[in-house]
Design a protein around this motif. Structure first.
Motif, PDB file in Angstrom:
ATOM      1  N   LEU A 164      -2.197   4.537  16.411  1.00 41.04           N
ATOM      2  CA  LEU A 164      -1.790   3.690  15.302  1.00 41.04           C
ATOM      3  C   LEU A 164      -0.775   4.481  14.493  1.00 41.04           C
ATOM      4  O   LEU A 164      -1.046   5.598  14.061  1.00 41.04           O
ATOM      5  CB  LEU A 164      -2.991   3.319  14.431  1.00 41.04           C
ATOM      6  CG  LEU A 164      -2.658   2.587  13.141  1.00 41.04           C
ATOM      7  CD1 LEU A 164      -2.099   1.200  13.441  1.00 41.04           C
ATOM      8  CD2 LEU A 164      -3.857   2.496  12.240  1.00 41.04           C
ATOM      9  N   GLU A 165       0.390   3.893  14.298  1.00 43.28           N
ATOM     10  CA  GLU A 165       1.466   4.537  13.555  1.00 43.28           C
ATOM     11  C   GLU A 165       1.636   3.808  12.231  1.00 43.28           C
ATOM     12  O   GLU A 165       1.821   2.595  12.209  1.00 43.28           O
ATOM     13  CB  GLU A 165       2.761   4.466  14.375  1.00 43.28           C
ATOM     14  CG  GLU A 165       3.967   5.023  13.666  1.00 43.28           C
ATOM     15  CD  GLU A 165       5.227   4.800  14.478  1.00 43.28           C
ATOM     16  OE1 GLU A 165       5.961   5.764  14.678  1.00 43.28           O
ATOM     17  OE2 GLU A 165       5.479   3.646  14.895  1.00 43.28           O
ATOM     18  N   VAL A 166       1.558   4.564  11.131  1.00 45.45           N
ATOM     19  CA  VAL A 166       1.787   4.003   9.800  1.00 45.45           C
ATOM     20  C   VAL A 166       3.050   4.661   9.260  1.00 45.45           C
ATOM     21  O   VAL A 166       3.101   5.878   9.082  1.00 45.45           O
ATOM     22  CB  VAL A 166       0.596   4.270   8.847  1.00 45.45           C
ATOM     23  CG1 VAL A 166       0.853   3.652   7.488  1.00 45.45           C
ATOM     24  CG2 VAL A 166      -0.704   3.758   9.443  1.00 45.45           C
ATOM     25  N   VAL A 167       4.081   3.857   9.018  1.00 40.23           N
ATOM     26  CA  VAL A 167       5.382   4.368   8.574  1.00 40.23           C
ATOM     27  C   VAL A 167       5.562   4.064   7.094  1.00 40.23           C
ATOM     28  O   VAL A 167       5.299   2.938   6.642  1.00 40.23           O
ATOM     29  CB  VAL A 167       6.533   3.724   9.386  1.00 40.23           C
ATOM     30  CG1 VAL A 167       7.876   4.293   8.961  1.00 40.23           C
ATOM     31  CG2 VAL A 167       6.312   3.928  10.879  1.00 40.23           C
ATOM     32  N   PHE A 168       5.996   5.077   6.334  1.00 40.61           N
ATOM     33  CA  PHE A 168       6.232   4.942   4.900  1.00 40.61           C
ATOM     34  C   PHE A 168       7.721   5.043   4.610  1.00 40.61           C
ATOM     35  O   PHE A 168       8.462   5.719   5.321  1.00 40.61           O
ATOM     36  CB  PHE A 168       5.501   6.052   4.128  1.00 40.61           C
ATOM     37  CG  PHE A 168       4.015   6.049   4.302  1.00 40.61           C
ATOM     38  CD1 PHE A 168       3.210   5.215   3.553  1.00 40.61           C
ATOM     39  CD2 PHE A 168       3.412   6.884   5.233  1.00 40.61           C
ATOM     40  CE1 PHE A 168       1.829   5.217   3.712  1.00 40.61           C
ATOM     41  CE2 PHE A 168       2.045   6.898   5.405  1.00 40.61           C
ATOM     42  CZ  PHE A 168       1.253   6.062   4.654  1.00 40.61           C
ATOM     43  N   ASP A 169       8.159   4.398   3.518  1.00 41.04           N
ATOM     44  CA  ASP A 169       9.556   4.530   3.095  1.00 41.04           C
ATOM     45  C   ASP A 169       9.693   5.724   2.159  1.00 41.04           C
ATOM     46  O   ASP A 169       8.747   6.479   1.951  1.00 41.04           O
ATOM     47  CB  ASP A 169      10.064   3.231   2.456  1.00 41.04           C
ATOM     48  CG  ASP A 169       9.314   2.862   1.184  1.00 41.04           C
ATOM     49  OD1 ASP A 169       8.514   3.674   0.680  1.00 41.04           O
ATOM     50  OD2 ASP A 169       9.526   1.732   0.699  1.00 41.04           O
ATOM     51  N   ASP A 170      10.889   5.896   1.554  1.00 43.29           N
ATOM     52  CA  ASP A 170      11.149   7.039   0.667  1.00 43.29           C
ATOM     53  C   ASP A 170      10.295   7.020  -0.588  1.00 43.29           C
ATOM     54  O   ASP A 170       9.998   8.068  -1.156  1.00 43.29           O
ATOM     55  CB  ASP A 170      12.634   7.078   0.276  1.00 43.29           C
ATOM     56  CG  ASP A 170      13.532   7.328   1.479  1.00 43.29           C
ATOM     57  OD1 ASP A 170      13.026   7.875   2.479  1.00 43.29           O
ATOM     58  OD2 ASP A 170      14.724   6.962   1.429  1.00 43.29           O
ATOM     59  N   VAL A 171       9.905   5.839  -1.033  1.00 47.27           N
ATOM     60  CA  VAL A 171       9.096   5.702  -2.241  1.00 47.27           C
ATOM     61  C   VAL A 171       7.617   5.956  -1.947  1.00 47.27           C
ATOM     62  O   VAL A 171       6.839   6.263  -2.839  1.00 47.27           O
ATOM     63  CB  VAL A 171       9.288   4.281  -2.851  1.00 47.27           C
ATOM     64  CG1 VAL A 171       8.508   4.114  -4.127  1.00 47.27           C
ATOM     65  CG2 VAL A 171      10.748   4.011  -3.088  1.00 47.27           C
ATOM     66  N   GLY A 172       7.223   5.841  -0.683  1.00 48.95           N
ATOM     67  CA  GLY A 172       5.826   6.059  -0.307  1.00 48.95           C
ATOM     68  C   GLY A 172       5.072   4.787   0.000  1.00 48.95           C
ATOM     69  O   GLY A 172       3.855   4.813   0.131  1.00 48.95           O
ATOM     70  N   LEU A 173       5.787   3.656   0.115  1.00 49.43           N
ATOM     71  CA  LEU A 173       5.136   2.396   0.468  1.00 49.43           C
ATOM     72  C   LEU A 173       5.132   2.218   1.986  1.00 49.43           C
ATOM     73  O   LEU A 173       6.053   2.630   2.677  1.00 49.43           O
ATOM     74  CB  LEU A 173       5.875   1.214  -0.165  1.00 49.43           C
ATOM     75  CG  LEU A 173       5.790   1.080  -1.685  1.00 49.43           C
ATOM     76  CD1 LEU A 173       6.675  -0.075  -2.158  1.00 49.43           C
ATOM     77  CD2 LEU A 173       4.363   0.860  -2.130  1.00 49.43           C
ATOM     78  N   ALA A 200       4.046  13.121  10.885  1.00 47.71           N
ATOM     79  CA  ALA A 200       5.332  13.446  11.504  1.00 47.71           C
ATOM     80  C   ALA A 200       5.601  14.943  11.383  1.00 47.71           C
ATOM     81  O   ALA A 200       5.210  15.588  10.406  1.00 47.71           O
ATOM     82  CB  ALA A 200       6.443  12.645  10.840  1.00 47.71           C
ATOM     83  N   ALA A 201       6.270  15.498  12.362  1.00 43.10           N
ATOM     84  CA  ALA A 201       6.479  16.944  12.429  1.00 43.10           C
ATOM     85  C   ALA A 201       7.407  17.464  11.337  1.00 43.10           C
ATOM     86  O   ALA A 201       7.188  18.546  10.817  1.00 43.10           O
ATOM     87  CB  ALA A 201       7.033  17.317  13.798  1.00 43.10           C
ATOM     88  N   PHE A 202       8.433  16.710  10.977  1.00 38.29           N
ATOM     89  CA  PHE A 202       9.439  17.242  10.064  1.00 38.29           C
ATOM     90  C   PHE A 202       9.433  16.621   8.683  1.00 38.29           C
ATOM     91  O   PHE A 202      10.115  17.100   7.790  1.00 38.29           O
ATOM     92  CB  PHE A 202      10.825  17.109  10.700  1.00 38.29           C
ATOM     93  CG  PHE A 202      10.926  17.865  11.991  1.00 38.29           C
ATOM     94  CD1 PHE A 202      10.936  19.238  12.001  1.00 38.29           C
ATOM     95  CD2 PHE A 202      10.988  17.196  13.199  1.00 38.29           C
ATOM     96  CE1 PHE A 202      11.010  19.947  13.189  1.00 38.29           C
ATOM     97  CE2 PHE A 202      11.059  17.886  14.393  1.00 38.29           C
ATOM     98  CZ  PHE A 202      11.069  19.271  14.392  1.00 38.29           C
ATOM     99  N   ASP A 203       8.702  15.534   8.500  1.00 34.36           N
ATOM    100  CA  ASP A 203       8.582  14.951   7.167  1.00 34.36           C
ATOM    101  C   ASP A 203       7.251  14.208   7.094  1.00 34.36           C
ATOM    102  O   ASP A 203       6.512  14.133   8.056  1.00 34.36           O
ATOM    103  CB  ASP A 203       9.756  14.019   6.848  1.00 34.36           C
ATOM    104  CG  ASP A 203       9.894  12.875   7.837  1.00 34.36           C
ATOM    105  OD1 ASP A 203       8.983  12.660   8.652  1.00 34.36           O
ATOM    106  OD2 ASP A 203      10.921  12.186   7.799  1.00 34.36           O
ATOM    107  N   ASP A 204       6.949  13.689   5.932  1.00 35.84           N
ATOM    108  CA  ASP A 204       5.662  13.017   5.726  1.00 35.84           C
ATOM    109  C   ASP A 204       5.834  11.500   5.756  1.00 35.84           C
ATOM    110  O   ASP A 204       5.089  10.776   5.119  1.00 35.84           O
ATOM    111  CB  ASP A 204       5.064  13.481   4.398  1.00 35.84           C
ATOM    112  CG  ASP A 204       3.581  13.188   4.301  1.00 35.84           C
ATOM    113  OD1 ASP A 204       2.934  13.063   5.357  1.00 35.84           O
ATOM    114  OD2 ASP A 204       3.072  13.064   3.171  1.00 35.84           O
ATOM    115  N   ASP A 229       0.816  -1.214   0.000  1.00 37.67           N
ATOM    116  CA  ASP A 229       0.000   0.000   0.000  1.00 37.67           C
ATOM    117  C   ASP A 229       0.848   1.262   0.000  1.00 37.67           C
ATOM    118  O   ASP A 229       1.948   1.299   0.552  1.00 37.67           O
ATOM    119  CB  ASP A 229      -0.928   0.006   1.222  1.00 37.67           C
ATOM    120  CG  ASP A 229      -2.108  -0.918   1.035  1.00 37.67           C
ATOM    121  OD1 ASP A 229      -2.856  -0.722   0.063  1.00 37.67           O
ATOM    122  OD2 ASP A 229      -2.282  -1.831   1.862  1.00 37.67           O
ATOM    123  N   THR A 230       0.295   2.314  -0.609  1.00 34.70           N
ATOM    124  CA  THR A 230       0.926   3.634  -0.671  1.00 34.70           C
ATOM    125  C   THR A 230       0.119   4.607   0.185  1.00 34.70           C
ATOM    126  O   THR A 230      -0.917   4.248   0.746  1.00 34.70           O
ATOM    127  CB  THR A 230       0.964   4.149  -2.115  1.00 34.70           C
ATOM    128  OG1 THR A 230      -0.391   4.309  -2.570  1.00 34.70           O
ATOM    129  CG2 THR A 230       1.715   3.196  -3.031  1.00 34.70           C
TER     130      THR A 230
END
Length: 149
Positions: A90-99, A60-64, A44-45
């Motif tokens: 609930l925390e959803v963490v994304f990588d640099d690509v947005g996944l 997140a305060a400093f990035d998305d 998921d993206t």
């Protein structure tokens, strides 16, 4: 007649006790478990997460790179400060690509208490008692200073 007097005397007491009852209020948004189960790490993206479970409460305060969904249950009493009895993040963490890389769930027991507003200014040095403050000024002012003013 006595039963009417008993009821009349009991009504104010019951009204006072009714005012002391606590009220539970829910704040925030937490996705439904069935929809949350549809979110898959590595698949998921940001867009698909938003379509499946909605916009986050905050990010997140400093990035998305991280989205947070926060829900709290707060107990309100008449004469006491509100008390948080349940909180889920609930925390959803994304990588640099947005996944999506991680889905983490935190509860009230995982948090730390932070006093955001104390309405006091910290002072450094020695703390004086009231008696030391009052007696400390005795003799500090001379009679010449008093007479000249």
């Amino acid at each position: 007649m006595k039963s009417v007097q008993t009821v009349a005397a009991a009504l104010p007491i019951l009204a006072l006790l009714g005012g002391c009852a606590s009220e539970m209020r829910t704040h925030g948004f937490l996705p439904v478990a069935e929809r949350l189960a549809q979110v898959e790490a590595g698949v998921d993206t940001r867009g698909s997460v938003q379509r499946k479970i909605g916009r986050p409460s905050t990010d997140a305060a400093f990035d998305d790179s991280t989205w947070y969904y926060v829900s709290s249950v707060v107990e309100h009493n008449s004469f006491r400060a509100p008390k948080v009895v349940e909180r889920t993040v609930l925390e959803v963490v994304f990588d640099d690509v947005g996944l999506v890389t991680e889905l983490n769930r935190y509860g009230l027991e995982d948090g730390k208490v932070i006093d955001l507003e104390t309405r006091t200014t910290p002072t450094y040095g020695r703390q004086l008692t009231i008696l030391e403050q009052v007696l400390g000024n005795l003799g500090a002012v001379s009679t010449e200073q008093l007479l000249s003013e």
